[in-house]
Enzyme design. Structure first.
Site, PDB file in Angstrom:
ATOM      1  N   TRP A 104       0.763  -1.259   0.058  1.00 12.05           N
ATOM      2  CA  TRP A 104      -0.275  -0.132   0.064  1.00 12.05           C
ATOM      3  C   TRP A 104       0.660   1.189   0.012  1.00 12.05           C
ATOM      4  O   TRP A 104       0.404   2.403  -0.584  1.00 12.05           O
ATOM      5  CB  TRP A 104      -1.059   0.289   1.182  1.00 12.05           C
ATOM      6  CG  TRP A 104      -1.941  -1.258   1.070  1.00 12.05           C
ATOM      7  CD1 TRP A 104      -2.184  -2.292   1.957  1.00 12.05           C
ATOM      8  CD2 TRP A 104      -3.083  -1.361  -0.055  1.00 12.05           C
ATOM      9  NE1 TRP A 104      -2.925  -3.315   1.569  1.00 12.05           N
ATOM     10  CE2 TRP A 104      -3.759  -2.619   0.431  1.00 12.05           C
ATOM     11  CE3 TRP A 104      -3.368  -0.791  -1.069  1.00 12.05           C
ATOM     12  CZ2 TRP A 104      -4.824  -3.263  -0.355  1.00 12.05           C
ATOM     13  CZ3 TRP A 104      -4.153  -1.372  -1.933  1.00 12.05           C
ATOM     14  CH2 TRP A 104      -4.985  -2.468  -1.762  1.00 12.05           C
ATOM     15  N   ASP A 173      -1.663   6.560   6.296  1.00 11.21           N
ATOM     16  CA  ASP A 173      -2.665   5.565   5.921  1.00 11.21           C
ATOM     17  C   ASP A 173      -3.013   4.491   7.078  1.00 11.21           C
ATOM     18  O   ASP A 173      -2.237   3.851   7.459  1.00 11.21           O
ATOM     19  CB  ASP A 173      -2.315   4.769   4.761  1.00 11.21           C
ATOM     20  CG  ASP A 173      -3.191   3.720   4.260  1.00 11.21           C
ATOM     21  OD1 ASP A 173      -4.434   3.601   4.940  1.00 11.21           O
ATOM     22  OD2 ASP A 173      -2.777   3.102   3.096  1.00 11.21           O
ATOM     23  N   LYS A 197     -11.977  -2.211   6.578  1.00  7.97           N
ATOM     24  CA  LYS A 197     -11.267  -3.161   7.496  1.00  7.97           C
ATOM     25  C   LYS A 197     -11.685  -2.979   9.083  1.00  7.97           C
ATOM     26  O   LYS A 197     -11.888  -3.946   9.435  1.00  7.97           O
ATOM     27  CB  LYS A 197      -9.560  -2.491   7.352  1.00  7.97           C
ATOM     28  CG  LYS A 197      -8.831  -3.030   6.342  1.00  7.97           C
ATOM     29  CD  LYS A 197      -9.267  -3.036   5.129  1.00  7.97           C
ATOM     30  CE  LYS A 197      -8.325  -3.352   3.823  1.00  7.97           C
ATOM     31  NZ  LYS A 197      -7.622  -2.514   3.177  1.00  7.97           N
TER      32      LYS A 197
HETATM   33  C1  PLP Z   1      -6.979  -2.077   2.142  1.00 11.49           C
HETATM   34  C2  PLP Z   1      -5.863  -0.952   2.125  1.00 11.49           C
HETATM   35  C3  PLP Z   1      -5.914   0.077   1.159  1.00 11.49           C
HETATM   36  C4  PLP Z   1      -6.938   0.214  -0.150  1.00 11.49           C
HETATM   37  O1  PLP Z   1      -8.126   0.252   0.486  1.00 11.49           O
HETATM   38  P1  PLP Z   1      -9.176   0.534  -0.484  1.00 11.49           P
HETATM   39  O2  PLP Z   1     -10.347   1.247   0.297  1.00 11.49           O
HETATM   40  O3  PLP Z   1      -9.762  -0.655  -1.246  1.00 11.49           O
HETATM   41  O4  PLP Z   1      -8.682   1.638  -1.722  1.00 11.49           O
HETATM   42  C5  PLP Z   1      -5.029   1.054   1.250  1.00 11.49           C
HETATM   43  N1  PLP Z   1      -4.025   0.963   2.587  1.00 11.49           N
HETATM   44  C6  PLP Z   1      -4.078  -0.234   3.293  1.00 11.49           C
HETATM   45  C7  PLP Z   1      -3.249  -0.057   4.505  1.00 11.49           C
HETATM   46  C8  PLP Z   1      -5.119  -0.880   3.103  1.00 11.49           C
HETATM   47  O5  PLP Z   1      -5.114  -2.008   4.095  1.00 11.49           O
END
Ligand code: PLP
Length: 362
Positions: A104, A173, A197
Site C-alpha cells: 500500500w 494511512d 477494515k
Molecule cells: C485495504 C487497504 C488500502 C486500499 O483500500 P481501498 O479502500 O480498497 O482503496 C490502502 N491501504 C491500506 C493500509 C489497506 O489496508
C-alpha cells in the site's frame, strides 16, 4: 452468536460487531421513526444530518482530536487518497517524504509519481520482503508531509509508535488500524482509512485533516478531488454513501458505549494478538513472517511448513467455522486479521484449532 455465523478473519471487508449488524437489521425498514429505510432517506434530511454529525463527534472524542481537526467521509476508498494527498498538498516546488513498508505504501508513492510530484522515499523495508518497520530514518526538514502506512495489512507489520518528524506533519494511512488504539494527534496533518477494515462496510473512506493543511490547496483541482469541497459541505457536496456512513456511526457508538473507548480496545487487541504470537513462539510448526518488534496487532501473517499444508489448513479451518485465513494473493501463506470486531473467543477458538491441526500434521 448465531450458529450459522462463522468466526471471520477476513482482511477486508471484514468482521463487524454483531450487535451493530443486529441494530441495522432492527432499524432497516423504519429508520428512527422516519417510515423509511436508511437506504431510502434523503441525505439532506435531519435524519441523515444527525447520523453524520454523530459520527464526526464520536470520531473526535474517540481519537481525542482538538478543534483544529475536520472529519470527512469521501468515496473512492483509501486508494483515491493516494492521489488526492499529493494533488492537494504538493504545490509547485514542494516535495514529500514517504516510507515504503509494503504494497500500500508503494501504491501511494506511485500515485504521487504519476502526477510528477517530487517524492523522496526516505526509508524502505523492501530488502527483507517488507518484514519489518524501518528505524532511525532521516526525514527532510523541508518536506510538506511525511507519509506512513500505519499498519501493513498484507505483510503483517505495524508502526508501534510514530517517528519524530520535527515540525513536518504526518500523513497516515490507517486503513487497517484506525480506532484500534489511542493516537497522539499532535503530529498529525491527515489520517485516512478505508472503512471496510476496522470501522464499517466498503464504500467510504474516513479522512481526518488538520485545518492548516487546507490553507495551501491549489484552486485548479477538480471539485470531487479537493479536500475543501468536503470541508465546506460537511462531506455532502454530492450524495454521500449514506448507508456506509450510518454503519460507521454505529461502529463508533459501539466503540464508545460498549467497548468503553480506545484504551480498552487496545487492551483487547493486545490480548488477541498475544494469544496468537505467544502460540507461534512456542511452536516449530507455525512461523510468524514479521520481525518481532514490527508485528502487527491487526493482521497476523504466518506460514506452515509447506504450501500443501497451508491449503489444507485453510480448508479445514473453514469447515470448522474459521474463515478468511488465506494470506493475500500476492504473498501466499496464511493471515488472521483480528480487527476490533473479532472476539477473544474467536481467537481462542482459532488457537485451539491450530493446536489440533499441528498435532495431526506436525
Ligand atoms: C485495504 C487497504 C488500502 C486500499 O483500500 P481501498 O479502500 O480498497 O482503496 C490502502 N491501504 C491500506 C493500509 C489497506 O489496508
Amino acid at each position: 452468536m448465531q450458529t450459522n455465523r462463522i468466526y471471520n478473519f477476513n482482511a477486508g471487508p471484514a468482521a463487524l460487531p454483531e450487535s451493530v449488524l443486529e441494530e441495522i437489521r432492527e432499524s432497516f425498514l423504519n429508520f428512527d421513526g422516519s417510515g423509511m429505510s436508511i437506504t431510502e432517506i434523503s441525505h439532506r434530511s435531519k435524519w441523515f444530518d444527525d447520523v453524520i454529525n454523530d459520527a464526526v463527534a464520536r470520531t473526535k472524542r474517540l481519537l481525542k482530536l482538538d478543534e483544529r481537526f475536520r472529519v470527512l467521509f469521501i468515496q473512492g476508498g483509501a486508494s483515491m487518497q493516494f492521489c488526492m494527498i499529493p494533488m492537494n498538498f504538493l504545490a509547485d516546488g514542494q516535495s514529500a517524504d514517504y516510507a515504503d513498508t509494503g504494497t500500500w505504501s508503494s501504491k501511494a508513492i506511485q500515485e504521487a509519481q504519476l502526477q510528477n510530484k517530487p517524492v523522496k522515499v526516505v526509508a524502505s523495508s523492501k530488502d527483507k520482503n517488507y518484514s519489518y518497520i524501518p528505524k532511525e530514518i532521516e526525514f527532510s526538514a523541508d518536506a510538506r508531509y511525511v507519509h506512513l502506512t500505519s499498519n501493513n495489512t498484507i505483510k503483517g507489520t505495524q508502526w508501534a509508535g510514530f517517528p519524530d518528524t520535527g515540525s513536518v506533519p504526518l500523513v497516515l494511512d490507517m486503513s487497517s488500524d484506525i480506532m484500534s488504539r489511542p493516537i497522539d494527534s499532535d503530529k498529525i496533518g491527515l489520517i485516512y482509512a478505508g472503512a471496510q477494515k476496522n470501522i464499517g462496510p466498503a464504500g467510504v473512506c474516513m479522512v481526518i485533516v488538520r485545518d492548516d493543511m487546507l490553507e495551501t490547496i491549489p484552486d485548479n483541482i477538480p471539485s470531487m478531488l479537493k479536500y475543501t469541497t468536503y470541508t465546506a459541505k460537511n462531506s455532502m457536496y454530492n450524495t454521500p454513501p449514506c448507508f456506509s456512513i450510518y454503519t460507521v456511526q454505529l461502529v463508533l457508538k459501539w466503540l464508545e458505549e460498549t467497548v468503553g473507548g480506545l484504551e480498552k480496545m487496545e487492551a483487547i487487541n493486545q490480548k488477541k494478538s498475544d494469544l496468537l504470537y505467544n502460540f507461534f513462539d512456542s511452536s516449530d510448526f507455525y512461523q510468524g513472517t514479521a520481525e518481532l518488534s514490527s508485528r502487527s496487532k491487526m493482521n497476523v501473517t504466518f506460514r506452515l511448513p509447506d504450501e500443501e499444508l497451508e491449503k489444507t489448513f485453510v480448508a479445514l479451518a473453514m469447515q470448522e467455522g474459521l474463515g478468511g485465513l488465506k494470506g493475500h494473493r500476492s504473498v501466499g501463506g496464511c493471515r488472521a486479521s483480528i480487527y476490533n470486531a473479532t472476539t477473544i473467543t474467536g481467537v481462542e477458538t482459532l488457537v485451539d484449532f491450530m493446536k489440533s491441526f499441528e498435532s495431526q500434521n506436525g
